[in-house]
Design a protein around this motif. Structure first.
Motif, mmCIF file in Angstrom:
data_model
loop_
_atom_site.group_PDB
_atom_site.id
_atom_site.type_symbol
_atom_site.label_atom_id
_atom_site.label_comp_id
_atom_site.label_asym_id
_atom_site.label_seq_id
_atom_site.Cartn_x
_atom_site.Cartn_y
_atom_site.Cartn_z
ATOM 1 N N TYR A 44 -0.220 4.439 8.501
ATOM 2 C CA TYR A 44 -1.120 3.090 8.627
ATOM 3 C C TYR A 44 -2.457 3.206 9.207
ATOM 4 O O TYR A 44 -3.260 2.215 9.161
ATOM 5 C CB TYR A 44 -0.041 2.121 9.246
ATOM 6 N N VAL A 57 0.701 -2.093 13.081
ATOM 7 C CA VAL A 57 0.366 -2.513 11.897
ATOM 8 C C VAL A 57 0.169 -4.076 11.590
ATOM 9 O O VAL A 57 -0.631 -4.547 10.797
ATOM 10 C CB VAL A 57 1.781 -1.990 10.883
ATOM 11 N N LEU A 78 -6.111 -0.155 6.271
ATOM 12 C CA LEU A 78 -5.367 -1.317 6.051
ATOM 13 C C LEU A 78 -6.062 -2.734 6.615
ATOM 14 O O LEU A 78 -6.022 -3.754 6.081
ATOM 15 C CB LEU A 78 -4.407 -1.114 7.256
ATOM 16 N N ALA A 124 -1.726 -6.432 8.507
ATOM 17 C CA ALA A 124 -0.596 -6.664 7.605
ATOM 18 C C ALA A 124 0.317 -7.844 7.882
ATOM 19 O O ALA A 124 0.343 -8.435 9.172
ATOM 20 C CB ALA A 124 -0.121 -5.448 7.810
ATOM 21 N N ALA A 140 -6.525 -5.944 4.399
ATOM 22 C CA ALA A 140 -6.149 -7.251 4.690
ATOM 23 C C ALA A 140 -7.432 -8.086 4.682
ATOM 24 O O ALA A 140 -7.338 -9.514 4.665
ATOM 25 C CB ALA A 140 -5.976 -7.182 6.380
ATOM 26 N N GLY A 174 1.965 -3.333 5.325
ATOM 27 C CA GLY A 174 1.278 -1.857 5.894
ATOM 28 C C GLY A 174 2.684 -1.020 5.907
ATOM 29 O O GLY A 174 3.545 -1.269 6.333
ATOM 30 N N LEU A 194 0.776 -1.281 0.112
ATOM 31 C CA LEU A 194 0.117 -0.077 0.013
ATOM 32 C C LEU A 194 1.049 1.280 0.051
ATOM 33 O O LEU A 194 1.941 1.378 0.418
ATOM 34 C CB LEU A 194 -0.923 -0.083 1.348
#
Length: 394
Positions: free
Chosen positions: A263, A306, A278, A311, A282, A293, A258
């Motif tokens: 984050y 993260v 995120l 992630a 996911a 992430g 990404l």
């Protein structure tokens, strides 16, 4: 207890990373005029490759019209292979795996950078930012097919140079994103219009790169893809578009990266949606392919958040500029000594090339946490950061 981001990771194709910390791709602006690697860049990467499991280089253009800025790395000819081999080796000698990020800038260039040539894009529509962006010309059908081939040839060169993978830069408003975007792409042929048609070029490039890897790679070699979740223009890419695209490519790539300034980013277009992006990515990937992430990760607590957020990897960019020994200090239980600010007086000591120093102080001062900057740090949870396409070029 060992942090999860310090644990090894094993890709399905057999490539192993010593940990799950990634050095994010960052522009150095330090290559020679023709895109060949410089000693300053080698020293810069070597100084930071001793900790992360994987280092992703700054972008390398796949052809002459793909160049987006001066000092940009290139993988556009076989002449680049010896220098790229030195770059891959400089990273790998420190224990990290090396991935070459490849791209075409498309309309995010100008005739000066392209030595008199007009920039190209999906359609003849100028970018809305920065102000005064040049109007590109639309690529022809033959040029699109050549572009796809150029990504494959660039991948072959990366394999021959000894890299462990390539990452397709489909983010930050560059050419792959331009074809995906209803803002930049208003074609009426098979390459534009519907969401499926706007996916066509990125999917064709992915297929070409996959075929090249199958043909030339003699050891594990990974393919990553980088996306920007949304655009702020209207019309523009919306989150549902990108999630649909990711669902299409998740069986074709080895990881998804990404591009976000934080984050903790939430939707830029739907302010009522407070779920971090995120988590959305996911959920779409569901670990079928690993997710990187990224964004404003500075401390071990950030890195852990993260991973907790869904992630599989955590990427550090600016923080590895400030603290090249970040991973080593965390692993040694010495996190209290991690630098989260940076003094301009220390840039030489940190092996940051002189041109990059000027770039950081001019274009990225607001996000670098310079000790000489008295302004409070900006939170990019709900806005674009300079590195997501707003940066100005020297």
């Amino acid at each position: 207890m060992t942090q999860q981001f310090l644990e090894p990771y094993h890709f399905a194709n057999g490539l192993t990373l010593r940990n799950r910390v990634i050095m994010s791709p960052m522009t150095t602006m330090t290559s020679f005029y023709n895109g060949m690697i410089t000693t300053d860049e080698l020293n810069y990467y070597s100084a930071r490759a001793g900790g992360p499991g994987l280092v992703i280089t700054g972008v390398a253009n796949v052809n002459a019209l793909g160049k987006g800025f001066e000092g940009e790395l290139s993988v556009a000819s076989d002449d680049m292979i010896p220098g790229l081999h030195r770059l891959a080796s400089a990273i790998q000698q420190q224990g990290a795996r090396a991935v070459l990020q490849i791209f075409s800038a498309g309309r995010k260039s100008n005739h000066q950078i392209l030595r008199g040539e007009q920039p190209v894009s999906a359609s003849a529509i100028a970018a809305s930012y920065p102000a005064g962006s040049e109007t590109p010309r639309a690529l022809t059908e033959a040029e699109i097919k050549q572009l796809i081939n150029d990504f494959g040839t660039a991948t072959r060169r990366a394999i021959q140079a000894g890299f462990d993978g390539v990452e397709l830069h489909g983010a930050n408003t560059y050419l792959l994103q331009q074809f995906f975007s209803p803002n930049a792409n208003q074609r009426t042929d098979q390459w534009g219009g519907s969401l499926a048609n706007r996916m066509r070029l990125p999917l064709a490039v992915i297929d070409e790169v996959q075929q090249t890897i199958a043909k030339y790679a003699t050891r594990p070699f990974i393919l990553g893809y980088r996306v920007s979740p949304e655009e702020i223009e209207t019309p523009g890419i919306r989150l549902a578009d990108t999630l649909a695209f990711v669902a299409q490519i998740k069986t074709k790539i080895d990881y998804l990266n990404l591009s976000m300034g934080s984050y903790q980013r939430t939707s830029l277009n739907d302010k009522a949606d407070t779920e971090p992006l995120l988590a959305k990515f996911a959920r779409t990937l569901n670990h079928a392919v690993p997710l990187i992430g990224i964004g404003s990760v500075e401390t071990p607590a950030d890195a852990a958040a993260v991973i907790t957020g869904g992630a599989d990897f955590v990427a550090l960019g600016r923080e590895l500029l400030r603290e090249p020994q970040w991973v080593q200090k965390v692993a040694a239980g010495d996190a209290a000594e991690i630098r989260t600010t940076i003094s301009p007086a220390d840039l030489d000591e940190l092996a940051i090339p002189p041109v990059m120093q000027v770039y950081l102080q001019n274009s990225f001062a607001s996000v670098m946490h310079f000790t000489t900057d008295q302004q409070a740090a900006t939170n990019y949870q709900a806005q674009l950061a300079p590195m997501e396409g707003f940066e100005k070029k020297l």
